[in-house]
Write a protein that holds these residues in place. Structure first.
Motif, PDB file in Angstrom:
ATOM      1  N   MET A 404      19.225  15.934  54.982  1.00 54.69           N
ATOM      2  CA  MET A 404      18.764  16.936  55.946  1.00 54.69           C
ATOM      3  C   MET A 404      19.580  18.211  55.819  1.00 54.69           C
ATOM      4  SD  MET A 404      17.716  14.920  59.430  1.00 54.69           S
ATOM      5  CE  MET A 404      19.361  14.775  59.978  1.00 54.69           C
ATOM      6  N   GLY A 405      20.908  18.052  55.666  1.00 52.72           N
ATOM      7  CA  GLY A 405      21.776  19.221  55.572  1.00 52.72           C
ATOM      8  C   GLY A 405      21.434  20.069  54.358  1.00 52.72           C
ATOM      9  N   VAL A 406      21.232  19.385  53.227  1.00 54.24           N
ATOM     10  CA  VAL A 406      20.924  20.125  52.006  1.00 54.24           C
ATOM     11  C   VAL A 406      19.551  20.794  52.128  1.00 54.24           C
ATOM     12  CG1 VAL A 406      20.441  19.871  49.546  1.00 54.24           C
ATOM     13  CG2 VAL A 406      22.415  18.714  50.567  1.00 54.24           C
ATOM     14  N   ALA A 407      18.591  20.071  52.702  1.00 60.37           N
ATOM     15  CA  ALA A 407      17.245  20.639  52.832  1.00 60.37           C
ATOM     16  C   ALA A 407      17.269  21.871  53.735  1.00 60.37           C
ATOM     17  CB  ALA A 407      16.286  19.593  53.391  1.00 60.37           C
ATOM     18  N   LEU A 408      17.967  21.741  54.868  1.00 60.87           N
ATOM     19  CA  LEU A 408      18.016  22.850  55.825  1.00 60.87           C
ATOM     20  C   LEU A 408      18.682  24.072  55.197  1.00 60.87           C
ATOM     21  CD1 LEU A 408      18.352  23.003  59.418  1.00 60.87           C
ATOM     22  CD2 LEU A 408      20.541  23.555  58.422  1.00 60.87           C
ATOM     23  N   SER A 409      19.839  23.854  54.577  1.00 61.70           N
ATOM     24  CA  SER A 409      20.585  24.986  54.021  1.00 61.70           C
ATOM     25  C   SER A 409      19.835  25.619  52.861  1.00 61.70           C
ATOM     26  CB  SER A 409      21.953  24.524  53.522  1.00 61.70           C
ATOM     27  OG  SER A 409      22.540  23.702  54.479  1.00 61.70           O
ATOM     28  N   THR A 410      19.245  24.758  52.011  1.00 58.02           N
ATOM     29  CA  THR A 410      18.549  25.294  50.852  1.00 58.02           C
ATOM     30  C   THR A 410      17.353  26.130  51.278  1.00 58.02           C
ATOM     31  OG1 THR A 410      19.200  23.300  49.695  1.00 58.02           O
ATOM     32  CG2 THR A 410      17.558  24.682  48.621  1.00 58.02           C
ATOM     33  N   SER A 411      16.584  25.632  52.231  1.00 61.63           N
ATOM     34  CA  SER A 411      15.395  26.407  52.586  1.00 61.63           C
ATOM     35  C   SER A 411      15.811  27.705  53.281  1.00 61.63           C
ATOM     36  CB  SER A 411      14.431  25.576  53.439  1.00 61.63           C
ATOM     37  OG  SER A 411      14.850  25.541  54.762  1.00 61.63           O
ATOM     38  N   HIS A 412      16.902  27.683  54.031  1.00 62.02           N
ATOM     39  CA  HIS A 412      17.376  28.924  54.640  1.00 62.02           C
ATOM     40  C   HIS A 412      17.818  29.907  53.552  1.00 62.02           C
ATOM     41  CE1 HIS A 412      19.181  31.764  57.335  1.00 62.02           C
ATOM     42  NE2 HIS A 412      20.383  31.591  56.809  1.00 62.02           N
ATOM     43  N   LEU A 413      18.539  29.355  52.580  1.00 59.48           N
ATOM     44  CA  LEU A 413      19.034  30.193  51.481  1.00 59.48           C
ATOM     45  C   LEU A 413      17.869  30.822  50.713  1.00 59.48           C
ATOM     46  CD1 LEU A 413      21.332  31.093  49.534  1.00 59.48           C
ATOM     47  CD2 LEU A 413      20.933  28.969  48.298  1.00 59.48           C
ATOM     48  N   LEU A 414      16.877  29.987  50.389  1.00 60.24           N
ATOM     49  CA  LEU A 414      15.760  30.481  49.577  1.00 60.24           C
ATOM     50  C   LEU A 414      14.976  31.557  50.325  1.00 60.24           C
ATOM     51  CD1 LEU A 414      14.424  27.239  47.889  1.00 60.24           C
ATOM     52  CD2 LEU A 414      15.860  29.054  46.930  1.00 60.24           C
ATOM     53  N   LEU A 415      14.772  31.371  51.600  1.00 59.35           N
ATOM     54  CA  LEU A 415      13.902  32.292  52.329  1.00 59.35           C
ATOM     55  C   LEU A 415      14.631  33.537  52.809  1.00 59.35           C
ATOM     56  CD1 LEU A 415      11.660  29.746  54.152  1.00 59.35           C
ATOM     57  CD2 LEU A 415      10.913  31.549  52.603  1.00 59.35           C
ATOM     58  N   SER A 416      15.922  33.420  53.096  1.00 58.40           N
ATOM     59  CA  SER A 416      16.618  34.590  53.627  1.00 58.40           C
ATOM     60  C   SER A 416      17.465  35.269  52.550  1.00 58.40           C
ATOM     61  CB  SER A 416      17.526  34.180  54.786  1.00 58.40           C
ATOM     62  OG  SER A 416      18.570  33.374  54.288  1.00 58.40           O
ATOM     63  N   GLY A 417      17.708  34.561  51.435  1.00 60.28           N
ATOM     64  CA  GLY A 417      18.562  35.097  50.400  1.00 60.28           C
ATOM     65  C   GLY A 417      20.002  35.234  50.862  1.00 60.28           C
ATOM     66  N   GLU A 418      20.313  34.574  51.924  1.00 61.14           N
ATOM     67  CA  GLU A 418      21.609  34.713  52.587  1.00 61.14           C
ATOM     68  C   GLU A 418      22.432  33.463  52.274  1.00 61.14           C
ATOM     69  OE1 GLU A 418      24.271  36.428  54.465  1.00 61.14           O
ATOM     70  OE2 GLU A 418      22.383  37.352  55.178  1.00 61.14           O
ATOM     71  N   ASP A 419      23.512  33.562  51.457  1.00 67.74           N
ATOM     72  CA  ASP A 419      24.200  32.328  51.096  1.00 67.74           C
ATOM     73  C   ASP A 419      25.498  32.102  51.861  1.00 67.74           C
ATOM     74  OD1 ASP A 419      25.748  34.200  50.011  1.00 67.74           O
ATOM     75  OD2 ASP A 419      25.699  33.458  47.938  1.00 67.74           O
ATOM     76  N   ALA A 420      25.810  33.020  52.763  1.00 69.88           N
ATOM     77  CA  ALA A 420      27.098  32.919  53.448  1.00 69.88           C
ATOM     78  C   ALA A 420      27.202  31.639  54.276  1.00 69.88           C
ATOM     79  CB  ALA A 420      27.302  34.124  54.349  1.00 69.88           C
ATOM     80  N   LEU A 421      26.070  31.198  54.812  1.00 73.61           N
ATOM     81  CA  LEU A 421      26.125  30.071  55.738  1.00 73.61           C
ATOM     82  C   LEU A 421      25.965  28.719  55.061  1.00 73.61           C
ATOM     83  CD1 LEU A 421      24.125  31.308  58.855  1.00 73.61           C
ATOM     84  CD2 LEU A 421      26.579  30.925  58.635  1.00 73.61           C
ATOM     85  N   PHE A 422      25.611  28.712  53.772  1.00 71.59           N
ATOM     86  CA  PHE A 422      25.164  27.473  53.131  1.00 71.59           C
ATOM     87  C   PHE A 422      26.057  26.265  53.431  1.00 71.59           C
ATOM     88  CE2 PHE A 422      24.456  24.375  49.842  1.00 71.59           C
ATOM     89  CZ  PHE A 422      23.081  24.397  49.681  1.00 71.59           C
TER      90      PHE A 422
END
Ligand code: ATP
Ligand code: MG
Lengths: 528, 296
Positions: A404-422
Motif C-alpha cells: 500500500m505504501g509503495v502504491a500510494l507514494s508511487t501514484s502520488h509521485l507519478l501524478l504530481s511529479g513531486e518526489d520530496a514526500l516519497f
C-alpha cells in the motif's frame, strides 16, 4: 409445484436464524444516524458555522472521496445528509451482502440447503427467501432513517426521499450479492466478489465526486447522492435503482436455473497429486488456506492506496481553483497536501485491519470446521498450529502495508511529479502495521479463550472505522477516541516520525497474542 | 505394558456427563472393538485420547504418556481417522495425504502408492469434489500410509462400499500382523466380529462390559426350542430361564448360557422329543447390552 413454492417457510427460517444479526445491523445503523445527525444540529446552528462548513467541504478531496458531491450544504439539513448518507449506504450495502450470501451460497456449501431442497420447495425459493428478507431489512433501515431524520427536525418530504434512496442502495446490492452467490462455489468466494463490486462502486462514486464528472452516474452510491433530498429533491434516480436491480436479479435467477445445485460457474479442475514441499508445516498450511484471502485483499488495497495517492494531485487542483480559501486558512499548498495524506493514511490502515482480522479469524474457522482436529491429531502441537496462523497474519500484514505504501507514494509521485514526500509516505503507511496488528491480536485473544465468540474482533475493527470516519463529527470524548490504535502513530508527513508509539502498540499486540495462546492451550478444542 | 489405560475418567460438557467414571484398557498389539449406542461417549473418548479434550477427573495413559500434556510427541506414534471427515475444500486428496503424513513425521512412499491403488482413490481431485466415501478414503490412506504403533479409528468405514469395507478389513489385518494396536469404534457388528480380539461396550459414559466375543456370548442367553411329552411348567422354577412360552407341547425359552445344562436336564426328565438351541447372534447380544438393562 412452481419454482417459488415454500418461500414463505424459508423466509421464516431465515428470520429465525438472523433474529439477532439483523436487528443489530438495522438498530446499529439507526443509532449511528441519530447520533451523527444530532451532532450536526449542534455543531452547525448558526449561519456563520454553516458558511464555514460549506467553504471547507466544497474543496475537500478526502471529503468528496468518502462522502460524494456535497449538495445543499448551505442548510443544516443538507449538511446532515452529507454527513450521514454515505456511511449509511455502506452499512446497508454490507448488511444485505452478508445476509444474502449467508443464506444462499453459504447454505448450499454447508449442505443444509440440500435437506431443504429435498422438501417441497421450489428451485428459486431459497434465493427468493434470502432476497425478500434482505430487501425487507433494507426497507426497514430506510423507513427508520426517514423517521429519525424527520423526528430530529429535518423536512419531512426530504427525509422520506433520503430513506427511500437508502433502501434503494440496499436493493441494488441485494441483487448484486445474489448474482455473486451464483458465480463461485464457496460462500467466501461469493463474499469476495460481492465485496469487490461494492468497493469498486464506492470508489467510482468517490473519484467521480472529486473530479466532479459523470463517473458518479456509474455507481448506485452516486444515485443515492443525486436524489439531493434536502435540495432539489429528485425522485427519478430511484428509477435507475429499480431498473438495475431488476436486470441483475433477473440475471441471478437465470444463473440459478442454469447451473447444478452446489456448483459455481467455474467447473472443478484436477489439481496436484502430490503436495509441494512448502505444504507440510503449520505455516505452509496456514498460507495455503489464506492465499486467496491475501491476494484478494492485496489487489483491492493496493488499488485503493494508489487511488488515495493519485488524489494528492486533485487536492492541489481543488485549492488552486479557490485560492482565496487557502489564503483565509493561512495554509500553503504543501501543507494542504501533507495534511491530506496524514488524514488518509491511517484510514488505509483501518481498512487493512479488516484483512488482518479476517486472516486471524481463520484459526477459528479451521477449528470450528473440524479441520484443525485433523492437524492436531498429527505431531503438530496446538502452539505450533496457532503460531502458523499468527505468522501468516503478521507477514501478510507487513506485506500488505508495504504494498500500500509503495502504491500510494508511487501514484502520488507519478501524478504530481513531486518526489520530496516519497519516502515519508511509504514510511507513514508501513507504520500502520502496528495498529493493524493490535486490532488483529484481539481476534487471537478472543479465539484463545472463547472460540465461538471470536467474531467480536470485528467489533474492534468497526470501532476503529467509526472513529476514523465519524470520530470528529460525533465529538467522541478523547479517552474514547484514543482507544483506536490508529490515532497514536506519529502523523507523518505532518508530524516528525517517532518509534515509541509503534513499540508500545506492538508490545500490546504481542501480549494479547500470548494471552490468547495461553488460553488455547488450556481449553477443549471446539467443533462446529 | 498396555497401549491405552483409562481409569475412572469423567468428562462433562456443561450439564452433560459424556464420560461418567469410564474405564478402558487396550493391550499392546490388540485390535479392540469399541461399541455403544449413539451419544454414549465413543467419540468423546477418542478426542480425550487425542488430547483435544481435557478431562475433569480420572487418569488416562496412552503409549506410556499423558495424552493432554504430551499430545504432539505421542501423535507421532499414532494415526487417527474420524467418521465424519472434513477436509480443506481447495486442497486435493493427494495434498491432504502428504500434508497430514508430513505433519505426523513422515510417510511410507511405497505404502502410499499401494494404498491409493487398493482404495481406488484419485489423488488429483479437490476435496470439495470428492464423494463422502472418497473423503473417508483420503483420511484412511493418510492414516494407514504412516507406520505407527497405535491407530484410533472412529467409525472409519462410514460411507464405504462393501468392496472398500473389505479392503479396510484387509488393511487392519496387515496392521495386526505388524504388531500395531488398534482401537476401532464402529456400529458395523460384522466388522467388529471379523477384526477384533476384544471389545468394550460403553453405555451413557460408563463401561458396560469388556471382554472377548466368546466371553460376551457366555454372558448372554441361548434361545431353546423343544418338544416334550409332558407339559414343561416346571421350567419356570429352573434358575436362569426367561421368557418361557408353551403351546401344544412345544416350548420356547431363553436361558443364560452358563445354565443351559440344568435346563436341558430338566427337559430330558419331561420326555424330550426334539431340541434346537442357538447361541445369541451378535445383534441380539448388542441389543441386550445397549438396552437400559438386561431384562429379568
Ligand atoms: N462439544 C460438546 N458439547 C456438548 N456436548 C457434547 C459435546 N461433545 C459431545 N457431547 C455430548 O456427549 C455425549 C457423548 O457424545 P459422543 O460424540 O462421544 O457420542 P458417540 O458415542 O461418539 O455417539 P455416535 O455413535 O453417535 O457417534 C453426547 O450426549 C453428546 O451430546
Ligand atoms: Mg461418535
Amino acid at each position: 409445484m412452481n419454482a417459488l413454492t415454500g418461500t414463505g417457510h424459508l423466509v421464516r427460517l431465515v428470520l429465525r436464524r438472523d433474529r439477532v444479526r439483523l436487528p443489530l445491523w438495522v438498530g446499529g445503523l439507526t443509532g449511528l444516524t441519530v447520533v451523527s445527525a444530532a451532532a450536526v444540529q449542534d455543531l452547525y446552528s448558526t449561519p456563520v458555522e454553516i458558511a464555514a462548513y460549506r467553504a471547507t467541504v466544497q474543496d475537500s478531496a478526502s471529503g468528496r472521496l468518502l462522502n460524494g458531491v456535497p449538495y445543499a450544504v448551505d442548510t443544516v439539513a443538507g449538511i446532515t445528509a452529507y454527513e450521514v448518507t454515505s456511511i449509511a449506504g455502506l452499512v446497508v450495502a454490507l448488511m444485505v451482502t452478508f445476509t444474502v450470501v449467508r443464506h444462499t451460497r453459504g447454505e448450499e456449501e454447508t449442505g443444509t440447503a440440500e435437506l431443504l431442497r429435498s422438501t417441497v420447495t421450489g428451485r428459486h425459493a431459497g434465493t427468493a427467501a434470502a432476497l425478500l428478507v434482505a430487501i425487507g431489512a433494507a426497507f426497514l433501515a430506510g423507513a427508520l432513517d426517514a423517521a429519525v431524520l424527520w423526528a430530529i427536525g429535518l423536512p419531512g418530504a426530504g427525509s422520506l426521499l433520503h430513506g427511500a434512496a437508502l433502501a434503494g442502495v440496499g436493493l441494488v446490492f441485494t441483487a448484486s450479492a445474489a448474482a455473486a452467490a451464483q458465480l463461485t462455489s464457496s460462500a467466501r468466494g461469493a463474499l469476495g466478489v460481492a465485496g469487490a463490486v461494492l468497493a469498486l462502486l464506492f470508489v467510482v462514486r468517490g473519484v467521480g465526486a472529486v473530479r466532479d464528472d459523470w463517473l458518479v452516474w456509474l455507481s448506485p452510491f452516486g444515485w443515492q447522492d443525486a436524489t439531493r433530498p434536502y435540495g432539489d429533491r429528485l425522485w427519478w434516480p430511484l428509477l435507475l435503482v429499480v431498473a438495475l436491480t431488476a436486470v441483475v436479479a433477473g440475471g441471478a435467477a437465470w444463473l440459478t436455473a442454469h447451473r447444478d445445485f452446489g456448483s459455481g460457474l467455474v467447473p472443478p479442475r484436477a489439481g496436484r497429486a502430490r503436495a509441494t514441499a512448502a505444504l507440510g508445516t503449520p505455516v505452509g498450511l496456514a498460507w495455503r488456506v489464506q492465499r486467496g484471502l491475501f491476494l484478494g485483499w492485496a489487489v483491492g488495497l493496493t488499488l485503493f492506496a494508489a487511488l488515495f495517492g493519485s488524489l494528492g494531485r486533485e487536492v492541489v487542483t481543488l485549492i488552486e481553483s479557490n485560492p482565496e480559501m487557502a489564503d483565509v486558512m493561512g495554509l500553503s499548498l504543501d501543507d494542504v497536501v501533507r495534511s491530506y495524506f496524514a488524514y488518509v493514511i491511517p484510514f488505509l490502515g483501518v481498512l487493512a485491519s479488516a484483512y488482518a482480522v479476517a486472516s486471524a479469524l481463520r484459526l477459528r474457522s479451521e477449528e470450528l470446521g473440524g479441520r484443525a482436529e485433523a492437524v492436531l491429531a498429527t505431531g503438530t502441537s496446538r502452539l505450533a498450529w496457532a503460531l502458523g496462523g499468527v505468522a501468516v497474519t503478521v507477514l501478510g500484514t507487513l506485506a500488505m502495508v508495504v504494498l500500500m505504501g509503495v502504491a500510494l507514494s508511487t501514484s502520488h509521485l507519478l501524478l504530481s511529479g513531486e518526489d520530496a514526500l516519497f519516502g515519508r509516505l511509504v514510511g507513514a503507511t508501513v507504520q500502520q502495521a502496528a495498529p493493524v496488528l493490535l486490532v488483529a491480536s484481539t481476534a487471537f485473544l478472543a479465539h484463545g479463550w472463547f472460540p465461538h465468540r471470536a467474531l467480536l474482533a470485528w467489533a474492534v475493527f468497526a470501532f476503529a472505522l467509526l472513529e476514523a470516519y465519524l470520530g470528529e463529527l460525533l465529538s467522541m470524548p478523547a479517552w474514547l477516541a484514543d482507544l483506536s490504535p490508529f490515532r497514536h502513530p506519529a502523523g507523518v508527513p505532518v508530524e516528525p516520525f517517532t518509534p515509541w508509539p509503534l513499540l508500545v502498540i506492538g508490545a500490546l499486540a504481542a501480549a494479547a497474542v500470548a494471552v490468547g495462546l495461553a488460553g488455547l492451550r488450556r481449553r477443549d478444542l471446539s467443533s462446529a | 505394558m498396555n497401549a491405552i489405560e483409562i481409569e475412572q475418567v469423567v468428562k462433562t460438557f456443561g450439564a452433560v456427563r459424556a464420560l461418567d467414571g469410564f474405564d478402558l484398557t487396550v493391550g499392546t498389539g490388540e485390535v479392540h472393538g469399541f461399541l455403544g449406542p449413539n451419544g454414549s461417549g465413543k467419540s468423546t473418548t477418542m478426542r480425550v485420547l487425542l488430547g483435544l479434550l481435557r478431562i475433569d477427573s480420572g487418569r488416562v495413559r496412552m503409549l506410556g504418556g499423558d495424552p493432554w500434556s504430551q499430545a504432539a510427541e505421542l501423535h507421532r506414534r499414532l494415526a487417527y481417522v474420524p467418521g465424519d471427515v472434513t477436509l480443506w475444500p481447495s486442497l486435493t486428496g493427494g495434498e491432504v495425504i502428504d500434508l497430514l503424513s508430513r505433519m505426523r513425521g513422515g510417510l511410507d512412499e511405497r505404502r502410499r502408492a499401494e494404498l491409493l491403488e487398493r482404495f481406488e482413490l484419485d489423488p488429483t481431485k479437490k476435496a470439495r469434489a470428492y464423494s463422502k466415501g472418497n473423503r473417508q478414503k483420503v483420511a484412511l490412506v493418510a492414516a494407514l500410509a504412516s507406520r505407527v504403533e497405535l491407530y484410533l479409528f472412529d467409525e472409519p468405514t462410514s460411507g464405504l462400499d462393501p468392496l472398500m469395507e473389505a479392503e479396510f478389513q484387509r488393511a487392519v489385518g496387515d496392521l495386526r500382523a505388524d504388531g500395531a494396536t488398534v482401537l476401532l469404534s464402529s456400529h458395523i457388528l460384522a466388522e467388529v466380529e471379523a477384526l477384533c480380539d476384544r471389545v468394550s461396550i460403553i453405555r451413557a459414559g460408563v463401561n458396560a462390559l469388556s471382554g472377548t466375543l466368546a466371553d460376551l456370548r457366555h454372558l448372554t442367553r441361548t434361545t431353546v426350542l423343544a418338544e416334550t411329552a409332558r407339559p414343561a411348567d416346571g421350567l419356570t422354577g429352573v434358575h436362569g430361564v426367561h421368557h418361557l412360552q408353551q403351546h401344544d407341547g412345544r416350548v420356547t425359552f431363553e436361558v443364560d448360557s452358563d445354565r443351559i445344562g440344568d435346563a436341558v436336564a430338566h427337559l430330558a426328565g419331561l420326555g424330550l422329543t426334539s431340541l434346537q438351541a442357538h447361541p445369541p447372534t451378535l445383534e441380539e447380544l448388542f441389543l441386550q447390552q445397549y438396552g437400559e438393562r438386561l431384562e429379568p
